[in-house]
Design a protein around this motif. Structure first.
Motif, PDB file in Angstrom:
ATOM      1  N   GLY A   1     -41.242 -76.297   1.025  1.00  0.00           N
ATOM      2  CA  GLY A   1     -40.081 -76.960   0.423  1.00  0.00           C
ATOM      3  C   GLY A   1     -39.260 -76.077  -0.507  1.00  0.00           C
ATOM      4  N   LEU A   2     -39.324 -74.745  -0.326  1.00  0.00           N
ATOM      5  CA  LEU A   2     -38.504 -73.847  -1.157  1.00  0.00           C
ATOM      6  C   LEU A   2     -37.559 -73.068  -0.232  1.00  0.00           C
ATOM      7  N   GLY A   3     -36.329 -72.859  -0.683  1.00  0.00           N
ATOM      8  CA  GLY A   3     -35.334 -72.150   0.137  1.00  0.00           C
ATOM      9  C   GLY A   3     -35.478 -70.645   0.029  1.00  0.00           C
ATOM     10  N   PRO A   4     -34.753 -69.897   0.915  1.00  0.00           N
ATOM     11  CA  PRO A   4     -34.849 -68.424   0.891  1.00  0.00           C
ATOM     12  C   PRO A   4     -34.360 -67.812  -0.415  1.00  0.00           C
ATOM     13  N   GLU A   5     -33.603 -68.583  -1.203  1.00  0.00           N
ATOM     14  CA  GLU A   5     -33.122 -68.039  -2.492  1.00  0.00           C
ATOM     15  C   GLU A   5     -34.286 -67.744  -3.450  1.00  0.00           C
ATOM     16  N   TYR A   6     -35.474 -68.306  -3.156  1.00  0.00           N
ATOM     17  CA  TYR A   6     -36.630 -68.045  -4.024  1.00  0.00           C
ATOM     18  C   TYR A   6     -37.267 -66.682  -3.740  1.00  0.00           C
ATOM     19  N   ARG A   7     -36.858 -66.064  -2.599  1.00  0.00           N
ATOM     20  CA  ARG A   7     -37.490 -64.817  -2.174  1.00  0.00           C
ATOM     21  C   ARG A   7     -37.459 -63.746  -3.273  1.00  0.00           C
ATOM     22  N   ASP A   8     -36.338 -63.661  -3.985  1.00  0.00           N
ATOM     23  CA  ASP A   8     -36.191 -62.560  -4.954  1.00  0.00           C
ATOM     24  C   ASP A   8     -36.584 -62.940  -6.382  1.00  0.00           C
ATOM     25  N   ARG A   9     -37.125 -64.120  -6.550  1.00  0.00           N
ATOM     26  CA  ARG A   9     -37.528 -64.514  -7.918  1.00  0.00           C
ATOM     27  C   ARG A   9     -38.947 -64.032  -8.228  1.00  0.00           C
ATOM     28  N   ARG A  10     -39.185 -63.899  -9.523  1.00  0.00           N
ATOM     29  CA  ARG A  10     -40.533 -63.542  -9.972  1.00  0.00           C
ATOM     30  C   ARG A  10     -41.210 -64.794 -10.539  1.00  0.00           C
ATOM     31  N   PRO A  11     -42.563 -64.788 -10.601  1.00  0.00           N
ATOM     32  CA  PRO A  11     -43.269 -66.007 -11.026  1.00  0.00           C
ATOM     33  C   PRO A  11     -42.750 -66.604 -12.330  1.00  0.00           C
ATOM     34  N   ARG A  12     -42.353 -65.758 -13.303  1.00  0.00           N
ATOM     35  CA  ARG A  12     -41.932 -66.316 -14.601  1.00  0.00           C
ATOM     36  C   ARG A  12     -40.626 -67.116 -14.486  1.00  0.00           C
ATOM     37  N   GLU A  13     -39.895 -66.924 -13.375  1.00  0.00           N
ATOM     38  CA  GLU A  13     -38.644 -67.665 -13.184  1.00  0.00           C
ATOM     39  C   GLU A  13     -38.881 -69.003 -12.468  1.00  0.00           C
ATOM     40  N   LEU A  14     -40.147 -69.331 -12.204  1.00  0.00           N
ATOM     41  CA  LEU A  14     -40.473 -70.570 -11.485  1.00  0.00           C
ATOM     42  C   LEU A  14     -41.219 -71.542 -12.389  1.00  0.00           C
ATOM     43  N   SER A  15     -41.085 -72.846 -12.082  1.00  0.00           N
ATOM     44  CA  SER A  15     -41.892 -73.845 -12.791  1.00  0.00           C
ATOM     45  C   SER A  15     -43.333 -73.768 -12.276  1.00  0.00           C
TER      46      SER A  15
ATOM     47  N   GLN B   1     -44.586 -72.451  -8.662  1.00  0.00           N
ATOM     48  CA  GLN B   1     -45.571 -71.368  -8.540  1.00  0.00           C
ATOM     49  C   GLN B   1     -46.727 -71.788  -7.631  1.00  0.00           C
ATOM     50  N   GLN B   2     -47.196 -73.037  -7.812  1.00  0.00           N
ATOM     51  CA  GLN B   2     -48.322 -73.473  -6.986  1.00  0.00           C
ATOM     52  C   GLN B   2     -47.889 -73.611  -5.525  1.00  0.00           C
ATOM     53  N   ARG B   3     -46.635 -73.993  -5.283  1.00  0.00           N
ATOM     54  CA  ARG B   3     -46.129 -74.036  -3.903  1.00  0.00           C
ATOM     55  C   ARG B   3     -46.138 -72.640  -3.284  1.00  0.00           C
ATOM     56  N   VAL B   4     -45.744 -71.641  -4.079  1.00  0.00           N
ATOM     57  CA  VAL B   4     -45.763 -70.257  -3.570  1.00  0.00           C
ATOM     58  C   VAL B   4     -47.213 -69.835  -3.285  1.00  0.00           C
ATOM     59  N   ALA B   5     -48.137 -70.219  -4.186  1.00  0.00           N
ATOM     60  CA  ALA B   5     -49.551 -69.876  -3.963  1.00  0.00           C
ATOM     61  C   ALA B   5     -50.057 -70.528  -2.667  1.00  0.00           C
ATOM     62  N   ILE B   6     -49.620 -71.758  -2.410  1.00  0.00           N
ATOM     63  CA  ILE B   6     -50.033 -72.439  -1.163  1.00  0.00           C
ATOM     64  C   ILE B   6     -49.398 -71.731   0.043  1.00  0.00           C
ATOM     65  N   ALA B   7     -48.109 -71.354  -0.083  1.00  0.00           N
ATOM     66  CA  ALA B   7     -47.444 -70.632   1.009  1.00  0.00           C
ATOM     67  C   ALA B   7     -48.172 -69.321   1.301  1.00  0.00           C
ATOM     68  N   ARG B   8     -48.611 -68.639   0.236  1.00  0.00           N
ATOM     69  CA  ARG B   8     -49.312 -67.364   0.433  1.00  0.00           C
ATOM     70  C   ARG B   8     -50.646 -67.588   1.152  1.00  0.00           C
ATOM     71  N   ALA B   9     -51.335 -68.676   0.771  1.00  0.00           N
ATOM     72  CA  ALA B   9     -52.610 -68.968   1.433  1.00  0.00           C
ATOM     73  C   ALA B   9     -52.393 -69.312   2.909  1.00  0.00           C
ATOM     74  N   LEU B  10     -51.244 -69.920   3.226  1.00  0.00           N
ATOM     75  CA  LEU B  10     -51.036 -70.418   4.589  1.00  0.00           C
ATOM     76  C   LEU B  10     -50.283 -69.444   5.492  1.00  0.00           C
ATOM     77  N   ILE B  11     -49.752 -68.349   4.933  1.00  0.00           N
ATOM     78  CA  ILE B  11     -48.841 -67.502   5.729  1.00  0.00           C
ATOM     79  C   ILE B  11     -49.535 -66.871   6.934  1.00  0.00           C
ATOM     80  N   CYS B  12     -50.837 -66.668   6.840  1.00  0.00           N
ATOM     81  CA  CYS B  12     -51.569 -66.107   7.981  1.00  0.00           C
ATOM     82  C   CYS B  12     -52.157 -67.180   8.883  1.00  0.00           C
ATOM     83  N   ASP B  13     -51.753 -68.414   8.661  1.00  0.00           N
ATOM     84  CA  ASP B  13     -52.269 -69.521   9.452  1.00  0.00           C
ATOM     85  C   ASP B  13     -53.796 -69.563   9.461  1.00  0.00           C
TER      86      ASP B  13
END
Ligand SMILES: Nc1ncnc2c1ncn2[C@@H]1O[C@H](COP(=O)(O)OP(=O)(O)O)[C@@H](O)[C@H]1O
Ligand code: SF4
Ligand SMILES: [Mg+2]
Length: 347
Positions: free
Chosen positions: A160-174, A178-190
């Motif tokens: 549920g995050l758009g491509p505009e988040y690609r260039d942000r760093r963790p401190r710029e996220l709520s 951040q937890q959504r990004v952590a979930i995306a990272r866990a799932l990126i390799c299926d």
């Protein structure tokens, strides 16, 4: 144009035994994806040994969520860390599709097939890297730059995050982002299995609900298995298909979620549920209360480790240790009193 649907990732490299699973009517596989047998984890050495996990066995099927619940210090995270291969078991086996997870350091496919999401997203996200770099890291050696970029964008969209988040760093996220990004990272390799250790504990209620809904949706799409650790029994009831209750390094009860919440059998489970918020306050009074202190795992009594807090304790409990036994199909309990009741009613 990319032909892959927005919310699916092509597999990195499927495990050979993938075809052995079959779906049940609710989408859960009947066959075991994760198989844990008699797992033990002891910390320390010499005379100061701490048996944190004392012979735990369970299975997780594809598309299934098994929750691990129990008080702080009962061995949930130790179990999780052994399952993902972050630490070695002292004894017992952990297999994913029949492959020993201890081979993961030498087996890239196996390593990618098991991922972990931690309580604090900063355990998964390096503050120096952008979201795009963090998500690209597990796949960048597998494909060329354009494919990596497409995959990162799809991973972001999936949570549920758009491509505009690609260039942000963790401190710029709520915290929720951040937890959504952590979930995306866990799932990126299926992966086949994701171990989630208190993934929503640091989130406020509304963000927690959104993350749980997201996890459910991703599971239905991908048939990923979850080993879900949480203190929050309301969330457990919403997400888990089955629940394993741990007490001092042992699974003392395991059952389908509704069965466990509606008809808990082990005195510890009953007390744990009584202490938790329940939607229907009329039912609160009918359940046992938890009294006394948890003994130290380093100095356990002979017999049942719940004896000093148990309202049903009897002589046998102080000399013999109960073992997990089925009281009905799919419902196992580790308690002499429950076992005796079940065998009387079976006569
Ligand atoms: N790395 C470690 N070294 C020594 N003891 C540990 C370590 N990790 C956990 N423990 C101990 O093992 C027991 C179980 O801890 P843990 O698995 O973190 O439980 P939970 O996640 O259920 O709170 C606790 O007594 C804890 O203090
Ligand atoms: S075995 Fe005995 S002490 Fe242990 S939970 Fe059952 S009744 Fe209580
Ligand atoms: Mg923990």
């Amino acid at each position: 144009m990319c032909s892959t649907p927005a919310r699916s990732f092509p597999r990195c490299s499927p495990l050979a035994s993938d075809t052995t699973t079959r779906a049940s009517s609710d989408g859960r596989s009947q066959l075991s994806l994760l198989r844990v047998r008699d797992l033990k984890k002891t910390y320390g050495s010499g005379k100061s040994l701490l048996p944190a996990v004392r012979g735990v066995s369970f299975d997780v099927a594809a598309g299934e969520t098994l929750a691990l619940v129990g008080e702080s210090g009962c061995g949930k995270s130790s179990t999780a860390r052994v399952v993902v291969g972050l630490t070695a078991p002292s004894d017992g086996t952990v297999e994913l599709h029949g492959r020993d997870v201890r081979d993961a350091p030498r087996d890239r496919d196996l390593r990618r097939s098991i991922q972990m999401v931690f309580q604090h997203p900063d355990q998964s996200l390096d503050p120096r890297f952008t979201v795009g770099q963090t998500l690209a890291e597990p796949v960048r050696l597998l494909m060329d730059d354009d494919d990596v970029r497409g995959r990162v964008d799809r991973a972001l969209r999936a949570v549920g995050l758009g491509p505009e988040y690609r260039d942000r760093r963790p401190r710029e996220l709520s915290g929720g982002q951040q937890q959504r990004v952590a979930i995306a990272r866990a799932l990126i390799c299926d992966p086949r299995l994701v171990v989630l250790d208190e993934p929503t504990a640091s989130l406020d209620q509304s963000v927690r609900s959104r993350v749980i809904a997201l996890l459910k949706e991703l599971q239905q799409e991908r048939q990923v298995g979850y080993l879900f650790i949480s203190h929050d029994l309301v969330t457990v009831r919403r997400l888990a298909h089955r629940v394993a209750v741990m007490y001092l390094g042992r699974v003392v009860e395991i059952a389908d979620t509704e069965q466990l919440f509606e008809a808990p059998q082990h005195p510890y489970t009953r007390a744990l549920l009584a202490a938790a918020p329940v939607p229907d306050p009329r039912r609160r009074g009918s359940r046992a209360r938890l009294a006394g202190e948890t003994p130290s795992a380093a100095n356990l009594p002979v017999g049942c480790s719940f004896q000093d807090r148990c309202p049903l304790v009897h002589d046998r409990c102080r000399v013999e240790r109960p073992l997990l036994a089925a009281t009905q199909p799919g419902h196992d309990v580790e308690c002499f009193a429950v076992e005796a009741l079940a065998s009387q009613s079976g006569r």
